[in-house]
Design a protein around this motif. Structure first.
Motif, mmCIF file in Angstrom:
data_model
loop_
_atom_site.group_PDB
_atom_site.id
_atom_site.type_symbol
_atom_site.label_atom_id
_atom_site.label_comp_id
_atom_site.label_asym_id
_atom_site.label_seq_id
_atom_site.Cartn_x
_atom_site.Cartn_y
_atom_site.Cartn_z
ATOM 1 N N GLN A 22 11.984 -4.546 0.679
ATOM 2 C CA GLN A 22 10.647 -3.967 0.790
ATOM 3 C C GLN A 22 9.634 -5.004 1.254
ATOM 4 O O GLN A 22 8.663 -4.682 1.952
ATOM 5 C CB GLN A 22 10.210 -3.392 -0.563
ATOM 6 C CG GLN A 22 8.865 -2.675 -0.541
ATOM 7 C CD GLN A 22 8.836 -1.483 0.406
ATOM 8 O OE1 GLN A 22 9.822 -0.768 0.526
ATOM 9 N NE2 GLN A 22 7.717 -1.266 1.081
ATOM 10 N N ALA A 23 9.860 -6.278 0.909
ATOM 11 C CA ALA A 23 8.932 -7.333 1.314
ATOM 12 C C ALA A 23 8.843 -7.455 2.835
ATOM 13 O O ALA A 23 7.792 -7.817 3.370
ATOM 14 C CB ALA A 23 9.355 -8.668 0.705
ATOM 15 N N TRP A 26 6.407 -4.687 3.895
ATOM 16 C CA TRP A 26 5.025 -5.083 3.581
ATOM 17 C C TRP A 26 4.521 -6.146 4.562
ATOM 18 O O TRP A 26 3.382 -6.088 5.030
ATOM 19 C CB TRP A 26 4.950 -5.605 2.149
ATOM 20 C CG TRP A 26 5.071 -4.529 1.115
ATOM 21 C CD1 TRP A 26 4.764 -3.203 1.256
ATOM 22 C CD2 TRP A 26 5.546 -4.672 -0.231
ATOM 23 N NE1 TRP A 26 5.020 -2.509 0.094
ATOM 24 C CE2 TRP A 26 5.490 -3.390 -0.838
ATOM 25 C CE3 TRP A 26 6.014 -5.757 -0.974
ATOM 26 C CZ2 TRP A 26 5.882 -3.173 -2.152
ATOM 27 C CZ3 TRP A 26 6.393 -5.543 -2.293
ATOM 28 C CH2 TRP A 26 6.339 -4.257 -2.877
ATOM 29 N N GLN A 29 3.586 -4.720 7.909
ATOM 30 C CA GLN A 29 2.279 -4.061 7.860
ATOM 31 C C GLN A 29 1.147 -5.081 7.909
ATOM 32 O O GLN A 29 0.148 -4.896 8.602
ATOM 33 C CB GLN A 29 2.188 -3.197 6.600
ATOM 34 C CG GLN A 29 3.170 -2.036 6.588
ATOM 35 C CD GLN A 29 3.323 -1.389 5.230
ATOM 36 O OE1 GLN A 29 2.856 -1.918 4.212
ATOM 37 N NE2 GLN A 29 3.998 -0.245 5.173
ATOM 38 N N GLY A 164 9.368 -0.132 -4.129
ATOM 39 C CA GLY A 164 9.694 -1.502 -3.759
ATOM 40 C C GLY A 164 10.000 -2.412 -4.930
ATOM 41 O O GLY A 164 9.796 -3.626 -4.859
#
Length: 204
Positions: A22-23, A26, A29, A164
């Motif tokens: 999930q990092a 992120w 983004q 996440g």
């Protein structure tokens, strides 16, 4: 990758790189190049197994402890009417065993190879032997997926996956194994990400 340029080149040579963590999503983004979603390796592997069953492909499982990979082998061959796993081998080996392992994979006739040995060894192995695997069209590192599929460890609840937090669940489950990867590794990743973000802002 920042410290190991050989690993960096190995990953750059890959034909497909998916955002397992999930990092990564992120960070994408934050950097203004958002990825559509996270693609967990275990979910991709499960979907590829469904595709293999539908299209008559065979898969080879390489990695984890003997009792774990054997359970994964039995799981998939019991799941489908036609056996889709043409061979398996545990992930404990030395460099002198590698030629024999490649022969075993080639002799199995598998079109897909799933590798569940630690990083960066799995990336090195895949890149080193990708051209010597005569039948395999897909070579994929799957981390700890065999542990989950075999039932040796549990996967995070869906709400944690969706937010996440799967890494936190793994850290709680296996603190001795995962603390360095997630606490020290995540801090280093955040440092690199924010450094790149600030560099990008300055350049604009």
């Amino acid at each position: 990758m920042e410290k190991d340029k050989f690993l960096e080149q190995t990953l750059q040579d890959a034909e497909i790189i998916s955002a397992d963590g999930q990092a990564i999503v992120w960070a994408s983004q934050l950097m203004g190049k958002p990825l559509p979603e996270r693609v967990p390796g275990i979910d991709l592997m499960e979907n590829l197994m469904l595709m293999a069953n539908k299209n008559g492909y065979k898969a080879f499982l390489f990695g984890a402890k003997e009792e774990i990979v054997k359970k994964v082998f039995k799981h998939y061959n019991n799941l489908f009417d036609n056996p889709i796993i043409s061979g398996y081998r545990n992930g404990y080996f030395s460099e002198k065993d590698e030629v024999e392992i490649i022969e075993q994979i080639n002799n199995s006739g598998a079109q897909m190879l799933f590798v569940a040995i630690p990083s960066p060894q799995k990336e090195y192995f895949i890149n080193k032997y990708r051209k010597k695997l005569s039948n395999a069209m897909l070579l994929m590192g799957v981390g700890g997926s065999f542990d989950v599929i075999s039932g040796s460890i549990s996967r995070a609840p869906r709400w944690m996956q969706d937010n996440g937090l799967e890494w936190l669940f793994r850290l709680i489950q296996e603190p001795r194994k995962m603390w360095k990867r997630y606490l020290i590794g995540n801090f280093s990743y955040m440092r690199i990400t924010f450094r790149e973000f600030l560099s990008k802002k300055k350049s604009h």
